[in-house]
Enzyme design. Structure first.
Site, PDB file in Angstrom:
ATOM      1  N   SER A 115      51.361  -9.906  17.362  1.00  0.00           N
ATOM      2  CA  SER A 115      50.247 -10.830  17.513  1.00  0.00           C
ATOM      3  C   SER A 115      50.684 -12.050  18.306  1.00  0.00           C
ATOM      4  O   SER A 115      50.987 -11.947  19.491  1.00  0.00           O
ATOM      5  CB  SER A 115      49.685 -11.208  16.129  1.00  0.00           C
ATOM      6  OG  SER A 115      48.461 -11.889  16.228  1.00  0.00           O
ATOM      7  N   GLU A 210      46.580  -4.677  22.285  1.00  0.00           N
ATOM      8  CA  GLU A 210      45.799  -4.462  21.061  1.00  0.00           C
ATOM      9  C   GLU A 210      45.069  -5.756  20.759  1.00  0.00           C
ATOM     10  O   GLU A 210      45.326  -6.784  21.383  1.00  0.00           O
ATOM     11  CB  GLU A 210      46.719  -4.032  19.911  1.00  0.00           C
ATOM     12  CG  GLU A 210      47.905  -4.939  19.658  1.00  0.00           C
ATOM     13  CD  GLU A 210      47.665  -5.999  18.601  1.00  0.00           C
ATOM     14  OE1 GLU A 210      46.639  -5.917  17.890  1.00  0.00           O
ATOM     15  OE2 GLU A 210      48.485  -6.914  18.467  1.00  0.00           O
ATOM     16  N   HIS A 280      47.432  -4.832  14.778  1.00  0.00           N
ATOM     17  CA  HIS A 280      46.746  -5.297  13.566  1.00  0.00           C
ATOM     18  C   HIS A 280      46.128  -4.115  12.823  1.00  0.00           C
ATOM     19  O   HIS A 280      44.907  -3.929  12.797  1.00  0.00           O
ATOM     20  CB  HIS A 280      45.655  -6.305  13.930  1.00  0.00           C
ATOM     21  CG  HIS A 280      46.173  -7.584  14.506  1.00  0.00           C
ATOM     22  ND1 HIS A 280      46.565  -7.700  15.823  1.00  0.00           N
ATOM     23  CD2 HIS A 280      46.358  -8.806  13.943  1.00  0.00           C
ATOM     24  CE1 HIS A 280      46.957  -8.943  16.055  1.00  0.00           C
ATOM     25  NE2 HIS A 280      46.842  -9.628  14.935  1.00  0.00           N
TER      26      HIS A 280
END
Length: 317
Positions: A115, A210, A280
């Site tokens: 992330s 992502e 995630h």
């Protein structure tokens, strides 16, 4: 460290090696953090905590000077062979100019997180390839099912010079094959680096991305920005990870994210795979960034080959 012609490969973990835990982004939940630390201890790795790992400053884990200072303090130590992020969130882009990236490249450490860690992973590639592990944060390590354990430890221990990830035929959105440096991370972070000194060259790369909690039109907007910036012109492949919470809002006319990517595939010159279990998502795989990968949709696999690979040291007894 291995300095191969393809880039920097930090030394892999060996049994008993201490590891550092930092919070360079958002504040971490103390209970989830402690569960993750206990998991590391059970696996023989004593965590060395950043001085301000539990700090809070609004949506940040402390002011910028504190988070950047913690990172550099850990870099100055000899002991920890790896730096693990306590969680993601937001904030790493704010301290890229405070982290001594050149020192990190001279004395490399394994890096694990995902992330928000995209910002640091990409900033490192800007100066030449550097192996980064895109996988679970420490605050997830104590949660059963949050990540793929074998994938994590195979990657951190460097158990093989070749790592293979497979995917289903139904997840191929554009067939083909291509090889190149694997770059990427969270899509919104990739876009946030455009036009900055921390944005690497995408030419000849396999792009992994992502995202979480972004509606399809926002995914469309970010991919369009990458395309308009020329970032997709010379890719060798695209691997799309988890897209958690990225469905259209109910009651609104919308394309799906798959529609958006299929439209992109009509003008792309590279293979595209999606639903890759990384990012995630529960059960996330730990994947590698900053090393060469080969994507082949006929064989349904993404294969990494680690240059200059050496077996990890065995712990002395």
């Amino acid at each position: 460290m291995t300095l191969a012609e393809d880039g920097i490969i930090p030394a892999f973990l060996s049994p008993g090696d201490p590891v550092a835990v930092l919070s360079p982004s958002g504040p971490v939940d103390p209970r989830r953090l402690e569960a993750g630390l206990e998991y590391l201890r059970r696996h023989g790795h004593e965590p060395l905590m950043g001085a301000n790992v539990l700090a809070r400053h609004g949506y940040l884990a402390g002011p910028d000077e504190v988070r950047g200072g913690d990172f550099n303090d850990i870099l100055a130590l000899d002991a920890p062979r790896a730096i693990l992020m306590s969680r993601g969130g937001y904030g790493l882009t704010r301290i890229l100019d405070r982290i001594d990236i050149e020192w990190l490249r001279r004395r490399p450490r394994l890096l694990l997180g995902y992330s928000d860690m995209t910002a640091l992973a990409m900033a490192l590639q800007r100066r030449g390839p550097y192996l980064v592990h895109y996988g679970p944060s420490v605050s997830e390590l104590g949660e059963p099912g949050a990540f793929d354990e074998r994938s994590l430890w195979d990657a951190l221990y460097g158990r093989s010079s070749s790592i293979e990830h497979t995917f289903r035929a139904s997840d191929v959105l554009r067939p083909g094959k291509g090889a190149g440096l694997v770059l990427g991370g969270c899509l919104s972070l990739l876009v946030s680096l455009l036009g900055t000194p921390h944005d690497p060259d995408y030419r000849g790369a396999i792009l992994f991305w992502e995202e979480i909690n972004e509606e399809p039109y926002r995914i469309d907007r970010m991919l369009t920005q990458l395309r308009n910036a020329g970032k997709l012109d010379h890719l060798r492949g695209m691997v799309i990870g988890s897209l958690t919470g990225c469905e259209p809002r109910e009651g609104r006319p919308s394309l799906t994210v798959k529609d958006v990517v299929l439209e992109l595939g009509q003008v792309a010159a590279f293979p595209i795979v999606w639903n890759f279990r990384a990012g995630h998502v529960p059960g996330k795989r730990t994947i590698l960034l900053g090393v060469e990968g080969a994507l082949n949709t006929s064989l349904r696999r993404l294969v990494y080959r680690i240059p200059g690979h050496r077996r990890p040291r065995q712990r002395l007894t």
